[in-house]
Design an enzyme around this catalytic site. Sequence first.
Site, PDB file in Angstrom:
ATOM      1  N   PHE A 132       0.624  -1.270   0.041  1.00  0.00           N
ATOM      2  CA  PHE A 132       0.161   0.016  -0.179  1.00  0.00           C
ATOM      3  C   PHE A 132       1.287   0.765  -0.187  1.00  0.00           C
ATOM      4  O   PHE A 132       1.521   1.396   0.759  1.00  0.00           O
ATOM      5  CB  PHE A 132      -0.912  -0.575   0.904  1.00  0.00           C
ATOM      6  CG  PHE A 132      -2.327  -0.910   1.355  1.00  0.00           C
ATOM      7  CD1 PHE A 132      -1.981  -1.813   0.673  1.00  0.00           C
ATOM      8  CD2 PHE A 132      -3.012  -1.472   2.338  1.00  0.00           C
ATOM      9  CE1 PHE A 132      -3.322  -2.809   0.297  1.00  0.00           C
ATOM     10  CE2 PHE A 132      -4.208  -1.687   1.819  1.00  0.00           C
ATOM     11  CZ  PHE A 132      -3.999  -2.643   1.056  1.00  0.00           C
ATOM     12  N   GLU A 133       0.392   1.937  -1.216  1.00  0.00           N
ATOM     13  CA  GLU A 133       0.586   3.756  -1.282  1.00  0.00           C
ATOM     14  C   GLU A 133       0.672   4.582  -1.374  1.00  0.00           C
ATOM     15  O   GLU A 133      -0.279   3.975  -0.924  1.00  0.00           O
ATOM     16  CB  GLU A 133       2.661   3.510  -2.307  1.00  0.00           C
ATOM     17  CG  GLU A 133       3.547   1.774  -1.794  1.00  0.00           C
ATOM     18  CD  GLU A 133       3.966   1.971  -3.376  1.00  0.00           C
ATOM     19  OE1 GLU A 133       4.277   2.472  -4.299  1.00  0.00           O
ATOM     20  OE2 GLU A 133       5.057   1.045  -3.677  1.00  0.00           O
ATOM     21  N   GLY A 134       1.390   5.118  -1.406  1.00  0.00           N
ATOM     22  CA  GLY A 134      -0.237   6.758  -1.600  1.00  0.00           C
ATOM     23  C   GLY A 134      -0.927   7.631  -0.498  1.00  0.00           C
ATOM     24  O   GLY A 134      -0.124   7.140   0.685  1.00  0.00           O
TER      25      GLY A 134
END
Length: 597
Positions: free
Chosen positions: A383-385
């Site tokens: 999971f990024e951003g």
Amino acid sequence: MERFRPLALLTAAALTLPGLTALSSAARAADADLARNGGFESGLDGWTCTAGATVNSPVRSGSSALQATPAGADNARCAQTVTVKPDSQYTLSGYVRGSYVYLGADGTGTTDVSTWTQSAPTWQQLTTTFRTGPATTRVTLYTHGWYGTGAYYADDISLVGPGVETGRPPAAPTGLKTGTVTSSSVALSWSPVPGATSYAVYRDGTKAQSPTGTSATVSGLSPSTAYSFQVAAVNDAGESAKSATVTATTTARPGGGGTDLPAHALVGYLHASFANGSGYTRMADVPDSWDVIDLAFGEPTSVTSGDIRFNRCPATECPNVESDADFKAAIKAKQAAGKKVLISIGGQNGQVQLTTTAARDAFVTSVSKIIDQYGLDGLDIDFEGHSLSLNADDTDFKNPKTPVIVNLISAVKTLKAKYGADFVLTMAPETFFVQLGYQYYGTGQWGGQDPRAGAYLPVIHALRDDLTLLHVQDYNSGPIMGLDNQYHSMGGADFHIAMTDMLLTGFPVAGNASNVFPPLRPDQVAIGMPASTNAGNGHVPPAEVTKTLDCLTKKTNCGSYATHGTWPALRGLMTWSINWDRYGGWEFQRTFDGYFG
């Protein structure tokens, strides 16, 4: 929180501040300087700083001074709490340099005070006075700068006034015993000690925790390993002698979860749904050196749907893509050879926010479908951003409240329960979501910080007993402060050593010494690096990779950063990506093979 005041008012205030009287007029013969390490000659001993370090130049006296740098929503506060006498007069003084530097005292029991300078190009003395309240026994001294104004310096901070007889350290604790023992933790308890304000728990002679109560759980231990524990009692006068020693042997690690991985594993992402300039690599063509293969990526139908889909690269983008049947057959062949193949969820473009229980349930259902369809071994969370962030009232990583955090933890635990002990769980957070938590957590005490700061910590902590591997992306990162309170930047072994040391040592979250993120086991940690300069910012040449591994597993070739241990069981390396490594002539793979054999 202080705010700017009109210059005319500041000038008038400066002419009337009672603290500007000479220090000698406030001090009496029986008075003492109660500030500890006010000249910063012993580093930051006694001080808690959000963004501070000691420097050798400029200094006002001695050989050291404080340098602290406000950044973002942080004003670089450094503070220490001292014991004072009730209903007594004190003078706080210090020398500062820089723009908008503050010196003050909180918790006086009367009127809290502060003084400041708008601009001090050379050392300038700040002084103020206060009287403690009738029941006040502790006061917090602090210095800080202002947002976005650059570094400030402080030196020779003193608090002069009546000293307090602190008495003697308490007696050594008795009754130390072990409680629940798992593969990674040991619970301890002991009898209370009169006069103790806190306790120090020692593991194999090294201080591990500082609880205020009479119990603690020491985590981050290795399975099937014997440990010794002692505890000491603490008050303002110091630390007692240590208790008698108790020993405990952790249990064997539960089956599955990647226990059949080799002692040192190579992890890589395979561009299974896109080419990304590096070209498509067929599953069957992935060399045997790769022990964990993460299929990139499963992505949601919408940010908040929780409905994850995995679409293989189309032939228009990847002309050499194999058929589904060949892809599945190649996965089975890898697994027969002892390799793990996972679905990686997220990536740069796959924002996933499980804001509702419906999204959580859709996540479980859709991820299960992908795992079953391709016969995969488990899940990688990338999971990024803006996938993870913390609500303003979510301040304790051990007890998260934010729905996207709580629902993700619940979803992963459900998947683990469904597939059992053999389910492989890995995570690939960015440094912003993990190691930055040493300085900042969520929106912060005063609000205004990025709510994503440290947001992976509650997820990692809640799932640490289910976690096979954590491989933080030590790339595409800004400078991050390490446990030496220095900023470290990408591009060399120093960055990887400092970032990994934090995971294996544990660290106080947002500078709070009583709120420590426990260390992970070394077999749970791999180091994330780009495979080549094409793969991402922060690539380091093979010599720097070797230097990193030497330092962490042998404590040799360490350079300027001093680690807090030696971890020969460090699991290995992760890279973005297998495709880019093939594009670069397999340099990353060859470095790993050359080091671990």
